[in-house]
Motif scaffolding. Structure first.
Motif, PDB file in Angstrom:
ATOM      1  N   GLN A 193     -93.937 -82.424 -60.629  1.00 41.79           N
ATOM      2  CA  GLN A 193     -94.402 -83.431 -61.584  1.00 41.79           C
ATOM      3  C   GLN A 193     -95.900 -83.695 -61.454  1.00 41.79           C
ATOM      4  OE1 GLN A 193     -92.437 -84.930 -64.141  1.00 41.79           O
ATOM      5  NE2 GLN A 193     -91.317 -83.113 -63.463  1.00 41.79           N
ATOM      6  N   LEU A 194     -96.508 -84.056 -62.557  1.00 41.40           N
ATOM      7  CA  LEU A 194     -97.940 -84.368 -62.573  1.00 41.40           C
ATOM      8  C   LEU A 194     -98.189 -85.766 -62.027  1.00 41.40           C
ATOM      9  CD1 LEU A 194     -98.916 -83.099 -66.160  1.00 41.40           C
ATOM     10  CD2 LEU A 194     -98.890 -81.800 -64.010  1.00 41.40           C
ATOM     11  N   SER A 195     -99.373 -85.965 -61.494  1.00 40.43           N
ATOM     12  CA  SER A 195     -99.781 -87.311 -61.073  1.00 40.43           C
ATOM     13  C   SER A 195    -100.148 -88.126 -62.306  1.00 40.43           C
ATOM     14  CB  SER A 195    -100.983 -87.223 -60.133  1.00 40.43           C
ATOM     15  OG  SER A 195    -102.118 -86.744 -60.852  1.00 40.43           O
ATOM     16  N   ILE A 196    -100.316 -89.412 -62.135  1.00 48.21           N
ATOM     17  CA  ILE A 196    -100.687 -90.274 -63.269  1.00 48.21           C
ATOM     18  C   ILE A 196    -102.021 -89.836 -63.862  1.00 48.21           C
ATOM     19  CG2 ILE A 196    -101.349 -92.633 -63.923  1.00 48.21           C
ATOM     20  CD1 ILE A 196     -99.275 -93.636 -61.885  1.00 48.21           C
ATOM     21  N   SER A 197    -102.984 -89.521 -63.005  1.00 47.31           N
ATOM     22  CA  SER A 197    -104.300 -89.101 -63.503  1.00 47.31           C
ATOM     23  C   SER A 197    -104.199 -87.766 -64.244  1.00 47.31           C
ATOM     24  CB  SER A 197    -105.314 -89.011 -62.368  1.00 47.31           C
ATOM     25  OG  SER A 197    -104.905 -88.065 -61.405  1.00 47.31           O
ATOM     26  N   GLU A 198    -103.349 -86.870 -63.747  1.00 47.63           N
ATOM     27  CA  GLU A 198    -103.152 -85.584 -64.439  1.00 47.63           C
ATOM     28  C   GLU A 198    -102.497 -85.798 -65.795  1.00 47.63           C
ATOM     29  OE1 GLU A 198    -102.659 -82.336 -60.820  1.00 47.63           O
ATOM     30  OE2 GLU A 198    -100.954 -83.629 -61.331  1.00 47.63           O
ATOM     31  N   TRP A 199    -101.549 -86.718 -65.871  1.00 46.04           N
ATOM     32  CA  TRP A 199    -100.915 -87.034 -67.159  1.00 46.04           C
ATOM     33  C   TRP A 199    -101.955 -87.564 -68.149  1.00 46.04           C
ATOM     34  CZ3 TRP A 199     -97.062 -85.501 -69.777  1.00 46.04           C
ATOM     35  CH2 TRP A 199     -95.860 -85.134 -69.183  1.00 46.04           C
ATOM     36  N   ARG A 200    -102.801 -88.461 -67.689  1.00 46.66           N
ATOM     37  CA  ARG A 200    -103.840 -89.007 -68.577  1.00 46.66           C
ATOM     38  C   ARG A 200    -104.738 -87.898 -69.104  1.00 46.66           C
ATOM     39  NH1 ARG A 200    -105.062 -93.841 -64.551  1.00 46.66           N
ATOM     40  NH2 ARG A 200    -103.567 -95.386 -65.289  1.00 46.66           N
TER      41      ARG A 200
END
Length: 251
Positions: A216-223
């Motif tokens: 899964q992606l991190s929150i910053s990667e999702w943004r």
């Protein structure tokens, strides 16, 4: 590893049982369409089973269109099964273990938005076909490879992994079915739109469909990824497109 995956999928759907119907718009419309396709053919009454019934969207649609026929709701989530009415015939079962041994062979095995969650979907479909009565039917709706092009495009532009679930291809499913047995075969592209991509992705979590084999992606990667999501129309909305395979197979 596969057991860990199956356990996670089970956990996700169990947790989503109470919120499922509120967020399952694409699952509702698909179940109704599949039931309508069935109603255009002469499927014998007898044992009809909704494989991976969830909250019963497909089973209910089939029963509404065939008032004298009940549909067994089979699912491996007790919390999903609990959402059905007391009058319903229910069976708790994990489809990764194959099919149960019923007292008679099914005349209809119906399944919507389920097969892609199982181990080796094409092999499961082959087993379903072989388990039918001599003139039994399979009614199937499943999202397939080619879904979510917008998500894949955003991930590529952001140089990140697309964490969408790997879906089976049309060809892998068709390969296990004799061509003369396929009476309905259609891929429909359903496109959902919203102001933000998160509004298109959050319903997946609310219905328990967030599982992925990828990290899964991190929150910053999702943004970062979401900032690359393509704008789909002049109203500056974004889209998420599903390729849904509808199959009607007669043994």
């Amino acid at each position: 590893m596969q057991k860990i995956w199956s356990s996670q999928v089970h956990k996700n759907f169990n947790a989503a049982a109470l919120s499922y119907n509120k967020s399952a718009s694409i699952q509702k419309s698909t179940a109704l369409k599949l039931a309508k396709i069935c109603s255009n053919h002469s499927i014998k009454h007898g044992l009809w089973v909704d494989l991976g019934s969830g909250t019963g969207l497909l089973a209910k649609s089939l029963e509404d269109l065939h008032p004298n026929q009940f549909v067994v709701r089979l699912d491996n989530s007790q919390k999903m099964i609990d959402q059905h009415s007391e009058k319903s015939v229910k069976q708790l079962w994990d489809l990764n273990n194959g099919l149960p041994k019923w007292s008679k062979k099914p005349n209809l095995l119906a399944s919507s938005f389920v097969l892609h969650w199982l181990d080796k979907p094409h092999e499961q479909l082959k087993e379903w076909l072989n388990s039918l009565s001599l003139d039994g039917w399979i009614a199937l709706a499943i999202p397939i490879k080619g879904s979510f092009p917008e998500w894949y495009e955003a991930a590529e532009k952001a140089n990140l992994t697309c964490t969408a679930l790997e879906l089976p291809s049309h060809d892998s499913l068709i390969s296990v079915v004799p061509s003369q047995s396929i009476l309905y075969n259609k891929i429909e592209v359903v496109t959902q739109t919203a102001e933000k991509a998160t509004s298109l992705l959050k319903p997946m979590i609310k219905v328990g469909a967030q599982g992925s084999h990828k990290e899964q992606l991190s929150i910053s990667e999702w943004r970062h990824l979401l900032s690359f999501w393509p704008i789909s129309n002049k109203d500056k909305q974004v889209s998420l497109s599903w390729s849904i395979q509808f199959l009607l197979i007669k043994r």
